[in-house]
Write a protein that holds these residues in place. Structure first.
Motif, short mmCIF file in Angstrom:
data_model
loop_
_atom_site.label_atom_id
_atom_site.label_comp_id
_atom_site.label_asym_id
_atom_site.label_seq_id
_atom_site.Cartn_x
_atom_site.Cartn_y
_atom_site.Cartn_z
N GLY A 1 0.80 -1.22 0.00
CA GLY A 1 0.00 0.00 0.00
C GLY A 1 0.83 1.26 0.00
O GLY A 1 0.44 2.27 0.57
N GLY A 2 1.98 1.21 -0.70
CA GLY A 2 2.87 2.37 -0.71
C GLY A 2 3.35 2.70 0.69
O GLY A 2 3.38 3.87 1.07
N CYS A 3 3.70 1.64 1.44
CA CYS A 3 4.11 1.77 2.86
C CYS A 3 3.02 2.44 3.68
O CYS A 3 3.30 3.17 4.64
N GLY A 4 1.79 2.23 3.34
CA GLY A 4 0.65 2.75 4.10
C GLY A 4 0.11 4.07 3.60
O GLY A 4 -1.01 4.45 3.94
N VAL A 5 0.88 4.80 2.80
CA VAL A 5 0.44 6.13 2.34
C VAL A 5 -0.72 6.00 1.36
O VAL A 5 -1.74 6.69 1.48
N TRP A 6 -0.58 5.10 0.39
CA TRP A 6 -1.62 4.90 -0.62
C TRP A 6 -2.91 4.41 0.05
O TRP A 6 -4.02 4.82 -0.32
N SER A 7 -2.78 3.54 1.04
CA SER A 7 -3.95 3.03 1.75
C SER A 7 -4.66 4.14 2.52
O SER A 7 -5.89 4.19 2.56
N LEU A 8 -3.90 5.03 3.11
CA LEU A 8 -4.50 6.16 3.83
C LEU A 8 -5.25 7.08 2.87
O LEU A 8 -6.36 7.54 3.16
N ILE A 9 -4.66 7.33 1.71
CA ILE A 9 -5.32 8.15 0.69
C ILE A 9 -6.60 7.47 0.21
O ILE A 9 -7.65 8.12 0.07
N ASP A 10 -6.54 6.15 -0.01
CA ASP A 10 -7.74 5.42 -0.44
C ASP A 10 -8.81 5.43 0.64
O ASP A 10 -10.00 5.50 0.34
N LEU A 11 -8.41 5.38 1.92
CA LEU A 11 -9.37 5.46 3.02
C LEU A 11 -10.13 6.77 2.96
O LEU A 11 -11.37 6.80 3.05
N ILE A 12 -9.42 7.86 2.78
CA ILE A 12 -10.05 9.17 2.68
C ILE A 12 -10.94 9.26 1.44
O ILE A 12 -12.06 9.77 1.50
N ARG A 13 -10.45 8.71 0.31
CA ARG A 13 -11.24 8.77 -0.93
C ARG A 13 -12.51 7.93 -0.84
O ARG A 13 -13.54 8.30 -1.41
N ILE A 14 -12.47 6.80 -0.13
CA ILE A 14 -13.68 5.98 0.02
C ILE A 14 -14.67 6.66 0.95
O ILE A 14 -15.88 6.66 0.69
N ILE A 15 -14.18 7.27 2.03
CA ILE A 15 -15.08 7.97 2.95
C ILE A 15 -15.78 9.12 2.24
O ILE A 15 -16.99 9.32 2.41
N THR A 16 -15.05 9.89 1.44
CA THR A 16 -15.66 11.02 0.73
C THR A 16 -16.47 10.59 -0.49
O THR A 16 -17.20 11.40 -1.06
N GLY A 17 -16.35 9.33 -0.91
CA GLY A 17 -17.09 8.85 -2.07
C GLY A 17 -16.40 9.13 -3.38
O GLY A 17 -16.98 8.96 -4.45
N ASN A 18 -15.15 9.59 -3.33
CA ASN A 18 -14.40 9.91 -4.53
C ASN A 18 -13.90 8.66 -5.26
O ASN A 18 -13.77 8.65 -6.47
N LEU A 19 -13.61 7.58 -4.52
CA LEU A 19 -13.14 6.33 -5.11
C LEU A 19 -14.35 5.43 -5.33
O LEU A 19 -14.87 4.81 -4.41
N GLN A 20 -14.83 5.36 -6.55
CA GLN A 20 -16.01 4.58 -6.92
C GLN A 20 -15.59 3.24 -7.50
O GLN A 20 -14.47 3.07 -7.95
#
Length: 122
Positions: free
Chosen positions: A93-112
């Protein structure tokens, strides 16, 4: 020893993904008692994956997946982004960075999901 174990796991994963996505249309022939042969060409429902044929994806399940196993990229596989999931799996997960970004994107609904939108949202 760790390298051998890692390479074995990687080969198992690649073999599983290859076998899963190596489907192609197959012509089937059926014969009746009257010696006539019928070629059936359009039976895509038998050849398609149940995950692709599903009604939709849940934003809650994607959020739980990214929160629990985000470093493995399982949420990307769930949403239909296979190659991003493989890259996240290999880089943790990019040493956790990419996963954190995806977490934020899923919460906001940006990652569909890849093939549409969520059927269940927060």
């Amino acid at each position: 020893m760790k390298i051998k174990l890692f390479l074995s796991a990687l080969m198992l994963m690649v073999g599983t993904l290859t076998a899963t996505y190596a489907s192609f249309p197959v012509q089937r022939t059926t014969s009746n008692n009257t010696n006539t042969t019928v070629v059936v060409e359009n039976q895509e429902d038998e050849l398609s994956s149940p995950a692709i044929a599903g009604d939709g994806k849940s934003q809650i399940i994607a959020l739980v997946l990214v929160a629990l196993v985000g470093g493995l990229g399982i949420h990307r596989f769930y949403l239909g982004y296979t190659w991003q999931g493989v890259v996240q799996l290999l880089t943790l997960g990019g040493c956790g960075v990419w996963s954190l970004i995806d977490l934020i994107r899923i919460i906001t609904g940006n990652l569909q999901p890849k093939n549409g939108s969520y059927s269940k949202t927060l």
